[in-house]
Design an enzyme around this catalytic site. Sequence first.
Site, PDB file in Angstrom:
ATOM      1  N   CYS A  86       0.852  -1.184   0.000  1.00 52.17           N
ATOM      2  CA  CYS A  86       0.000   0.000   0.000  1.00 52.17           C
ATOM      3  C   CYS A  86       0.885   1.231   0.000  1.00 52.17           C
ATOM      4  O   CYS A  86       1.883   1.273   0.725  1.00 52.17           O
ATOM      5  CB  CYS A  86      -0.898  -0.027   1.240  1.00 52.17           C
ATOM      6  SG  CYS A  86      -2.024   1.363   1.357  1.00 52.17           S
ATOM      7  N   HIS A 127      -9.391  -4.119  -1.346  1.00 48.52           N
ATOM      8  CA  HIS A 127      -8.390  -3.364  -0.590  1.00 48.52           C
ATOM      9  C   HIS A 127      -8.849  -1.918  -0.410  1.00 48.52           C
ATOM     10  O   HIS A 127      -8.789  -1.362   0.693  1.00 48.52           O
ATOM     11  CB  HIS A 127      -7.046  -3.421  -1.332  1.00 48.52           C
ATOM     12  CG  HIS A 127      -5.944  -2.664  -0.669  1.00 48.52           C
ATOM     13  ND1 HIS A 127      -4.933  -3.276   0.031  1.00 48.52           N
ATOM     14  CD2 HIS A 127      -5.674  -1.333  -0.613  1.00 48.52           C
ATOM     15  CE1 HIS A 127      -4.100  -2.365   0.493  1.00 48.52           C
ATOM     16  NE2 HIS A 127      -4.533  -1.164   0.105  1.00 48.52           N
ATOM     17  N   GLU A 128      -9.317  -1.303  -1.498  1.00 42.26           N
ATOM     18  CA  GLU A 128      -9.698   0.112  -1.440  1.00 42.26           C
ATOM     19  C   GLU A 128     -10.991   0.323  -0.655  1.00 42.26           C
ATOM     20  O   GLU A 128     -11.122   1.311   0.084  1.00 42.26           O
ATOM     21  CB  GLU A 128      -9.803   0.702  -2.845  1.00 42.26           C
ATOM     22  CG  GLU A 128      -8.527   0.591  -3.679  1.00 42.26           C
ATOM     23  CD  GLU A 128      -7.234   1.004  -2.981  1.00 42.26           C
ATOM     24  OE1 GLU A 128      -7.279   1.831  -2.042  1.00 42.26           O
ATOM     25  OE2 GLU A 128      -6.171   0.488  -3.370  1.00 42.26           O
ATOM     26  N   HIS A 131     -10.125   0.447   2.862  1.00 48.44           N
ATOM     27  CA  HIS A 131      -9.642   1.785   3.247  1.00 48.44           C
ATOM     28  C   HIS A 131     -10.810   2.694   3.612  1.00 48.44           C
ATOM     29  O   HIS A 131     -10.752   3.402   4.621  1.00 48.44           O
ATOM     30  CB  HIS A 131      -8.862   2.421   2.093  1.00 48.44           C
ATOM     31  CG  HIS A 131      -7.386   2.219   2.166  1.00 48.44           C
ATOM     32  ND1 HIS A 131      -6.597   2.754   3.151  1.00 48.44           N
ATOM     33  CD2 HIS A 131      -6.554   1.547   1.341  1.00 48.44           C
ATOM     34  CE1 HIS A 131      -5.328   2.417   2.948  1.00 48.44           C
ATOM     35  NE2 HIS A 131      -5.281   1.667   1.846  1.00 48.44           N
TER      36      HIS A 131
END
Length: 137
Positions: A86, A127-128, A131
């Site tokens: 990341c 993954h995003e 976040h």
Amino acid sequence: MERKIIRDVLFLMQKSSPAKAEDIKTGDNLKDTLIANSEHCVGLAANMIGVRKNIIVVQTPLAPIVMYNPKIISHSEKSYETEEGCLSLDGVRKTMRWEEVEVEYQDRTMKKHKGRYSGFTAQIIQHEIDHCNGIII
């Protein structure tokens, strides 16, 4: 406009709020920042450029896609362990990802869309979205 990548873990651990029509510029900045970092970046979330809004950009085989208010509405039962890096963190970390996801999101006109994604693109999206939810690998 390209933005600086935020590396403050306490900031990144805070949940983002829903994106609205006035947040379109953030999506544009997110896409510009992804393109500027394309040698070592395949996705970004708005909090990574200092904006706590539910906006992500994902590099697909064809072009980057900006997703406003993305939400995983279904996923495959099959998952796998992988290692991810990341831009906001040093090194790589192990995590679990589903092989396929169905995502509901809005485009820059706030029109709703659904898409099914698999493989590496599905991994980036997960993954995003993590976040946006304050989850760090």
